[in-house]
Write a protein that holds these residues in place. Structure first.
Motif, mmCIF file in Angstrom:
data_model
loop_
_atom_site.group_PDB
_atom_site.id
_atom_site.type_symbol
_atom_site.label_atom_id
_atom_site.label_comp_id
_atom_site.label_asym_id
_atom_site.label_seq_id
_atom_site.Cartn_x
_atom_site.Cartn_y
_atom_site.Cartn_z
ATOM 1 N N ASP A 109 14.772 9.967 -16.393
ATOM 2 C CA ASP A 109 13.384 9.547 -16.561
ATOM 3 C C ASP A 109 13.256 8.133 -16.025
ATOM 4 O OD1 ASP A 109 12.835 11.957 -17.720
ATOM 5 O OD2 ASP A 109 12.856 11.218 -19.783
ATOM 6 N N LEU A 110 12.379 7.967 -15.040
ATOM 7 C CA LEU A 110 12.230 6.692 -14.350
ATOM 8 C C LEU A 110 10.793 6.203 -14.430
ATOM 9 C CD1 LEU A 110 14.273 7.752 -11.234
ATOM 10 C CD2 LEU A 110 15.007 6.014 -12.849
ATOM 11 N N ARG A 111 10.643 4.910 -14.535
ATOM 12 C CA ARG A 111 9.324 4.287 -14.525
ATOM 13 C C ARG A 111 9.194 3.463 -13.256
ATOM 14 N NH1 ARG A 111 9.619 2.410 -19.080
ATOM 15 N NH2 ARG A 111 8.401 3.961 -20.203
ATOM 16 N N VAL A 112 8.132 3.705 -12.486
ATOM 17 C CA VAL A 112 7.888 2.986 -11.240
ATOM 18 C C VAL A 112 6.599 2.180 -11.397
ATOM 19 C CG1 VAL A 112 7.565 3.173 -8.749
ATOM 20 C CG2 VAL A 112 8.996 4.842 -9.944
ATOM 21 N N ILE A 113 6.713 0.862 -11.246
ATOM 22 C CA ILE A 113 5.553 -0.014 -11.430
ATOM 23 C C ILE A 113 5.327 -0.810 -10.153
ATOM 24 C CG2 ILE A 113 4.516 -1.819 -12.848
ATOM 25 C CD1 ILE A 113 6.428 -1.023 -15.077
ATOM 26 N N PRO A 114 4.416 -0.346 -9.287
ATOM 27 C CA PRO A 114 4.123 -1.083 -8.060
ATOM 28 C C PRO A 114 2.965 -2.065 -8.255
ATOM 29 C CG PRO A 114 3.136 1.104 -7.965
ATOM 30 C CD PRO A 114 3.779 0.976 -9.326
ATOM 31 N N THR A 115 3.068 -3.234 -7.662
ATOM 32 C CA THR A 115 1.992 -4.219 -7.655
ATOM 33 C C THR A 115 1.821 -4.735 -6.224
ATOM 34 O OG1 THR A 115 3.338 -6.213 -8.029
ATOM 35 C CG2 THR A 115 2.738 -4.910 -9.971
ATOM 36 N N HIS A 175 0.839 -1.204 0.000
ATOM 37 C CA HIS A 175 0.000 0.000 0.000
ATOM 38 C C HIS A 175 0.872 1.251 0.000
ATOM 39 C CE1 HIS A 175 -3.167 -2.649 2.257
ATOM 40 N NE2 HIS A 175 -3.084 -2.933 0.965
ATOM 41 N N PHE A 176 1.954 1.183 0.769
ATOM 42 C CA PHE A 176 2.854 2.332 0.858
ATOM 43 C C PHE A 176 3.549 2.600 -0.474
ATOM 44 C CE2 PHE A 176 7.355 3.621 1.738
ATOM 45 C CZ PHE A 176 7.101 4.959 2.028
ATOM 46 N N LEU A 177 4.064 1.542 -1.115
ATOM 47 C CA LEU A 177 4.831 1.724 -2.344
ATOM 48 C C LEU A 177 3.954 2.125 -3.525
ATOM 49 C CD1 LEU A 177 7.380 -1.222 -2.070
ATOM 50 C CD2 LEU A 177 7.724 1.194 -1.531
ATOM 51 N N SER A 178 2.649 1.928 -3.445
ATOM 52 C CA SER A 178 1.734 2.373 -4.497
ATOM 53 C C SER A 178 1.120 3.727 -4.172
ATOM 54 C CB SER A 178 0.622 1.339 -4.711
ATOM 55 O OG SER A 178 -0.139 1.168 -3.520
ATOM 56 N N ASP A 215 10.926 5.740 5.933
ATOM 57 C CA ASP A 215 9.801 6.471 5.343
ATOM 58 C C ASP A 215 8.503 5.674 5.470
ATOM 59 O OD1 ASP A 215 11.483 8.523 4.685
ATOM 60 O OD2 ASP A 215 11.730 7.933 2.593
ATOM 61 N N TYR A 216 8.586 4.364 5.349
ATOM 62 C CA TYR A 216 7.415 3.501 5.520
ATOM 63 C C TYR A 216 6.885 3.611 6.942
ATOM 64 C CZ TYR A 216 4.802 -0.924 5.943
ATOM 65 O OH TYR A 216 3.844 -1.875 6.179
ATOM 66 N N ASN A 217 7.778 3.568 7.902
ATOM 67 C CA ASN A 217 7.383 3.697 9.307
ATOM 68 C C ASN A 217 6.715 5.043 9.568
ATOM 69 O OD1 ASN A 217 7.652 2.788 12.262
ATOM 70 N ND2 ASN A 217 8.749 4.735 12.276
#
Length: 259
Positions: free
Chosen positions: A145-151, A98-101, A247-249
């Protein structure tokens, strides 16, 4: 990356990340290559900053005859991952996926606090402008330029463009190198020791088009270059993992306060 002559043949290669980051130096001596590094990592990022130098036209060889050096580095590392349980509902709350998305997670992955500019390009694509570099008589701004793909199972960060903005001399360097990077982030929260794992692969291709390096074997560039890139990745990956967990914490505690 730049090379500076120390005498007739030996030279020094240096790779630097950030004003307060990680420095790796490889020196060609009579006994062979030696590697040294220094670290003041804090909010370090994976993108690499390359130091450029101006060359005289007489030192440039035709592109068709130029050699190409291929450099690479990789590292897999995992760290303990905290699990937050929702005791009232008997399930995990605020899962790492949930955090990474979430926008906060995307910004944490890209370390936007260390960037000069952060721009949304398209679905899952972002433009990250690093702070301007000043060296010799040049100024250059790296643009990634970066692509971030969270699942729900993982998160992949891919570099699909790396350019320098600045003077004509600086931007001319864009024709002589290409870079790629994949950061595959995975986790497991259903075991006794939950973990977050990062698998980073970094590749760099450099066209060797200036003398005296055109007269040297490609291994004279690839060997120290690979050593430096590996040392760079070895220093940055632990910092990235530590920052992500922190950062997640912070994000989880913020969600709990707002609920």
């Amino acid at each position: 990356m730049y090379a500076s002559r120390r005498d007739a043949c030996p030279f020094v290669l240096r790779l630097v990340t950030g004003d307060d980051g990680y420095t790796v130096t490889a020196s060609n001596t009579a006994s062979g290559w030696t590697l040294s590094s220094s670290s003041r990592l804090r909010n370090a990022t994976l993108p690499v900053q390359l130091h450029l130098h101006q060359v005289q036209a007489s030192h440039i060889v035709a592109s068709a005859n130029a050699k190409q050096a291929n450099l690479s580095a990789s590292r897999i590392q995992r760290v303990e991952l905290p699990v937050y349980d929702d005791t009232s509902k008997g399930r995990q709350a605020y899962h790492i996926s949930h955090f990474l998305s979430h926008p906060s997670g995307i910004q944490a992955i890209l370390n936007t606090s260390a960037l000069q500019n952060f721009q949304y390009l398209d679905t899952n694509a972002y433009r990250c402008t690093l702070p301007k570099l000043a060296f010799f008589n040049f100024e250059a701004t790296p643009v990634l330029d970066l692509r971030v793909i969270p699942t729900k199972e993982d998160c992949t960060v891919e570099l699909f463009s790396c350019k320098f903005k600045g003077s004509k001399v600086v931007e001319r360097q864009n024709d002589y190198f290409s870079a790629s990077m994949i950061n595959h982030i995975t986790w497991d929260t259903d075991i006794s020791e939950p973990f977050l794992e990062v698998n980073v692969k970094l590749n760099l291709s450099l066209e060797i088009y200036t003398r005296p390096f055109t007269s040297l074997p490609i291994s004279a560039v690839e060997r120290p270059g690979n050593l430096m890139m590996q040392a760079l990745v070895d220093g940055l990956v632990p910092s990235l993992l530590q920052q992500l967990v922190q950062d997640y914490n912070n994000w989880v505690h913020q969600q709990l306060q707002n609920s």
